[in-house]
Design a protein around this motif. Structure first.
Motif, PDB file in Angstrom:
ATOM      1  N   LEU A 211       0.847  -1.177   0.000  1.00 12.63           N
ATOM      2  CA  LEU A 211       0.000   0.000   0.000  1.00 12.63           C
ATOM      3  C   LEU A 211       0.889   1.236   0.000  1.00 12.63           C
ATOM      4  N   ILE A 212       0.595   2.162  -0.889  1.00 14.55           N
ATOM      5  CA  ILE A 212       1.424   3.351  -1.055  1.00 14.55           C
ATOM      6  C   ILE A 212       0.537   4.591  -1.096  1.00 14.55           C
ATOM      7  N   GLY A 213       1.168   5.760  -1.047  1.00 15.89           N
ATOM      8  CA  GLY A 213       0.437   7.004  -1.195  1.00 15.89           C
ATOM      9  C   GLY A 213       0.172   7.717   0.117  1.00 15.89           C
ATOM     10  N   PRO A 214      -0.520   8.853   0.052  1.00 14.86           N
ATOM     11  CA  PRO A 214      -0.714   9.705   1.239  1.00 14.86           C
ATOM     12  C   PRO A 214      -1.530   9.050   2.351  1.00 14.86           C
ATOM     13  N   LEU A 215      -2.409   8.113   2.024  1.00 15.97           N
ATOM     14  CA  LEU A 215      -3.156   7.443   3.089  1.00 15.97           C
ATOM     15  C   LEU A 215      -2.215   6.636   3.982  1.00 15.97           C
ATOM     16  N   ALA A 216      -1.242   5.993   3.377  1.00 10.31           N
ATOM     17  CA  ALA A 216      -0.234   5.267   4.152  1.00 10.31           C
ATOM     18  C   ALA A 216       0.631   6.242   4.939  1.00 10.31           C
ATOM     19  N   ASP A 217       0.972   7.376   4.324  1.00  8.58           N
ATOM     20  CA  ASP A 217       1.749   8.398   5.035  1.00  8.58           C
ATOM     21  C   ASP A 217       1.050   8.818   6.318  1.00  8.58           C
ATOM     22  N   GLY A 218      -0.260   8.980   6.236  1.00  7.40           N
ATOM     23  CA  GLY A 218      -1.016   9.465   7.389  1.00  7.40           C
ATOM     24  C   GLY A 218      -0.924   8.554   8.585  1.00  7.40           C
TER      25      GLY A 218
ATOM     26  N   HIS B 275      12.461  -0.463  -6.680  1.00  7.25           N
ATOM     27  CA  HIS B 275      12.191  -0.111  -8.073  1.00  7.25           C
ATOM     28  C   HIS B 275      11.278   1.111  -8.190  1.00  7.25           C
ATOM     29  N   ASP B 276      10.323   1.224  -7.266  1.00 15.55           N
ATOM     30  CA  ASP B 276       9.254   2.209  -7.391  1.00 15.55           C
ATOM     31  C   ASP B 276       9.438   3.334  -6.383  1.00 15.55           C
ATOM     32  N   GLU B 277       9.313   4.583  -6.826  1.00 18.05           N
ATOM     33  CA  GLU B 277       9.560   5.726  -5.953  1.00 18.05           C
ATOM     34  C   GLU B 277       8.515   5.884  -4.854  1.00 18.05           C
ATOM     35  N   ALA B 278       7.254   5.539  -5.153  1.00 16.75           N
ATOM     36  CA  ALA B 278       6.212   5.649  -4.126  1.00 16.75           C
ATOM     37  C   ALA B 278       6.399   4.589  -3.046  1.00 16.75           C
ATOM     38  N   GLU B 279       6.787   3.396  -3.456  1.00 18.94           N
ATOM     39  CA  GLU B 279       7.092   2.328  -2.510  1.00 18.94           C
ATOM     40  C   GLU B 279       8.285   2.730  -1.643  1.00 18.94           C
ATOM     41  N   ALA B 280       9.311   3.291  -2.264  1.00 21.00           N
ATOM     42  CA  ALA B 280      10.494   3.723  -1.516  1.00 21.00           C
ATOM     43  C   ALA B 280      10.140   4.804  -0.501  1.00 21.00           C
ATOM     44  N   ALA B 281       9.223   5.694  -0.858  1.00 18.69           N
ATOM     45  CA  ALA B 281       8.840   6.779   0.051  1.00 18.69           C
ATOM     46  C   ALA B 281       8.186   6.246   1.316  1.00 18.69           C
ATOM     47  N   ILE B 282       7.326   5.239   1.177  1.00 14.86           N
ATOM     48  CA  ILE B 282       6.685   4.642   2.345  1.00 14.86           C
ATOM     49  C   ILE B 282       7.716   3.919   3.202  1.00 14.86           C
ATOM     50  N   ASN B 283       8.605   3.181   2.564  1.00 10.90           N
ATOM     51  CA  ASN B 283       9.640   2.478   3.301  1.00 10.90           C
ATOM     52  C   ASN B 283      10.549   3.460   4.041  1.00 10.90           C
ATOM     53  N   ARG B 284      10.841   4.585   3.406  1.00 12.39           N
ATOM     54  CA  ARG B 284      11.681   5.612   4.040  1.00 12.39           C
ATOM     55  C   ARG B 284      11.003   6.169   5.289  1.00 12.39           C
ATOM     56  N   LEU B 285       9.710   6.411   5.193  1.00 10.04           N
ATOM     57  CA  LEU B 285       8.977   6.941   6.343  1.00 10.04           C
ATOM     58  C   LEU B 285       8.951   5.929   7.481  1.00 10.04           C
TER      59      LEU B 285
END
Length: 259
Positions: free
Chosen positions: A158-165, A191-201
């Motif tokens: 699961l990726i995107g701003p909902l996961a960020d929240g 591979h995917d920038e949105a996936e990486a962003a969630i993992n980074r958070l």
């Protein structure tokens, strides 16, 4: 060999080589050329590959094999790594698990630990991976927190701003990262920038970060950076890891456990 197993093998070979001939694939899998032609046709209908005269090529320029089609390459190594990672988690802790084949094995190794068979909860697991949540949800001793977000078909994440929240509101004791590449200079990557962003958070919300990666993932780069090598506390890998690579990680401050 079942059809599903055959398709998985065909797609793995295709990812490795970029192109497959019918006769070549038939010889590899010990089946008839007619069977391979039918398999190629069906996989082309699902847009998993592109049919060519006498064979097939990967679908698109940049190709990532969806998790459901991945054969357990390096399966023994991944299971050893997973058991070692699971052993780093203490009862009662909150652990974050990203998606991927190795982290899925970590989830299974946690489920098998007898010392986590009771307590309330024995473990809190935070994950953005639907398949991991599905496997662990039947374990009443585990508290499962799913991030929410938009499902990414290739990895079930699961990726995107909902996961960020959700991730912005929690902390975990340990984040376990599944990566496609881990390099001393370029760090952990997906591979995917949105996936990486969630993992980074998830890393930012963790007291300590563990990368679970078999040796085939080391000294490699991928498109989307998750975090620097210096942000990782522990790398758990297999004994096939190059000693020089291990030394460089240790010099960068990463504790390396080879199993």
């Amino acid at each position: 060999m079942s059809r599903d197993a055959r398709w998985k093998s065909l797609l793995e070979l295709l990812v490795e080589r970029g192109r497959l001939d019918v006769e070549e694939a038939a010889a590899e899998l010990a089946v008839s050329a007619a069977t391979i032609r039918r398999d190629f046709d069906r996989l082309a209908e699902q847009q998993m590959l592109v049919r060519t005269r006498g064979g097939a090529v990967v679908h698109g320029v940049s190709y990532e094999l969806p998790l459901r089609y991945k054969v357990a390459r390096h399966a023994t190594e991944k299971q050893r790594v997973a058991r070692a990672v699971a052993g780093l988690v203490a009862p009662g802790e909150a652990v974050g698990l990203t998606g991927g084949t190795t982290t899925t094995e970590v989830a299974r190794a946690l489920a098998e630990r007898t010392d986590l068979a009771s307590a309330t909860p024995a473990l809190t697991v935070v994950t953005n991976a639907l398949n991991i949540a599905n496997e662990l949800a039947v374990r009443p001793q585990f508290k499962i927190v799913v991030t929410g977000g938009v499902a990414r078909a290739q990895s079930y994440e699961l990726i995107g701003p909902l996961a960020d929240g959700v991730l912005g509101q929690i902390t975990v004791d340990v984040a376990v990262l599944g990566v496609v590449a881990f390099d001393v200079t370029h760090g952990a990557a997906a591979h995917d920038e949105a996936e990486a962003a969630i993992n980074r958070l998830l890393c930012e919300r963790a007291e300590r970060v563990v990368v679970a990666a078999d040796s085939s993932k080391l000294d490699r780069r991928a498109f989307a950076r998750i975090c620097a090598a210096e942000a990782v506390d522990t790398l758990v890998t297999d004994r096939s890891a190059d000693p020089e690579t291990v030394r460089r990680f240790e010099e960068a401050g990463v504790g390396v456990l080879t199993v």
